[in-house]
Design an enzyme around this catalytic site. Sequence first.
Site, PDB file in Angstrom:
ATOM      1  N   ASP A  20      10.493   2.643   4.330  1.00  0.00           N
ATOM      2  CA  ASP A  20      11.144   1.955   3.212  1.00  0.00           C
ATOM      3  C   ASP A  20      11.545   2.945   2.120  1.00  0.00           C
ATOM      4  OD1 ASP A  20       8.339   2.334   2.793  1.00  0.00           O
ATOM      5  OD2 ASP A  20       8.392   0.946   1.097  1.00  0.00           O
ATOM      6  N   GLU A  36       5.544   1.109   1.934  1.00  0.00           N
ATOM      7  CA  GLU A  36       4.734   2.091   1.200  1.00  0.00           C
ATOM      8  C   GLU A  36       5.007   2.008  -0.298  1.00  0.00           C
ATOM      9  OE1 GLU A  36       3.884   5.885  -0.854  1.00  0.00           O
ATOM     10  OE2 GLU A  36       5.856   5.025  -0.497  1.00  0.00           O
TER      11      GLU A  36
HETATM   12 ZN    ZN Z   1       7.484   8.269  -0.368  1.00  0.00          ZN
END
Ligand code: ZN
Length: 385
Positions: free
Chosen positions: A80, A142
């Site tokens: 992401d 994340e």
């Molecule tokens: Zn990163």
Amino acid sequence: MSLPGFIETYRDLIATPSISSTDTAWDQSNQAVITKLASWFETAGFAVEVSAIPGLVGKYNMVATLGEGEGGLLLAGHTDTVPFDEGQWSKDPFKLTEEGDRLYGLGTIDMKGFFAFILEAVKDLDLSRIDKPLRILATADEETTMAGARDIASRQHIKPDYAVIGEPTGLVPVFMHKGHMSEAIRITGRSGHSSDPSKGLNAIEVMHKVLAELLKVQQVFKDKYNNPHFEVPSPTLNFGHIHGGDSPNRICGCCELHIDMRPIPGVSTNELFMTLKTALAEIDKAYPGAIDIFHLHEPIPAYSCSESSALIQTAEQLSGNKAEAVNYCTEAPFIQQLGCDTIVMGPGHIGQAHQPDEYLDLSFVKPTSDLLSSLIKRFCLGPIT
Ligand SMILES: [Zn+2]
């Protein structure tokens, strides 16, 4: 099918949006990136497993494995990106733009581009020499909840000896960072007419007492803990947001404070949370039921890897850089729960991440490729026979 070239892979990854955000207007699935990675790693000879993250729609992890058994090396990264500042990019964030010595695009260094480097490194591998497994992990979310890394840690189905997370550290091995906690303290009082304060419970007045105790906690953190690897050597407690009441002529009925705390390695998130609760216990007793303390998001623990690890020594030797501690958080504390020595090391500088016109400086290309090839050889390949 053959694998695309390095720049084509890079271009394709940047052109595949995979923004994660706690704002649902921005949040996107990472499935398209995972599908591309799965297909490329399969073509490169890996066994690929894609798993949906429980409880989340359209979010996936991928584990690709070359070789058999346990141990070996894990190269990890998140699929992401953060959202982008509309109007502030001088280039299209989803179009890889080569200009001067730079490759521009959202995710060029943080960190979809890392997978293009890995694919390039495995192209030249002599697969017959695989002795210990090489695994690639691509995670979801994340930048928001670390849900992908948390899921891998909870499943415990892979057991690498060593892990390298390719976040942009300027190819400096990172062996330590603080954790992160966001906590809310909500005081629920009783509102009423301001002309008679005794008719209510003023939440702002109770919060005043809470603030006084939390200022003492800041000092406790300073006195009690010390880790000289960090520029700020103790855990911190920051007052980030406060809101209470609505009008001068009403007794304030509700006041809410948001703080963040940053634990150092060896100090658990629970220990800091309990310090907070203990500090407020007397006020809680004086005003039963008025104080709520809760996480604004799931805590991220601090992380450190033993400085004597063969992984750190190898990474220092190969990169020519001494391992260091950093201030930002990564997935390392979760990846480490797989039982592996873990470092963070990848191309690009953190200062260029989460910025308009994010770019990879092309001077990183050769050193990163060489580093990954050397790490794979060192930890996964047997001797030439
Ligand atoms: Zn990163």
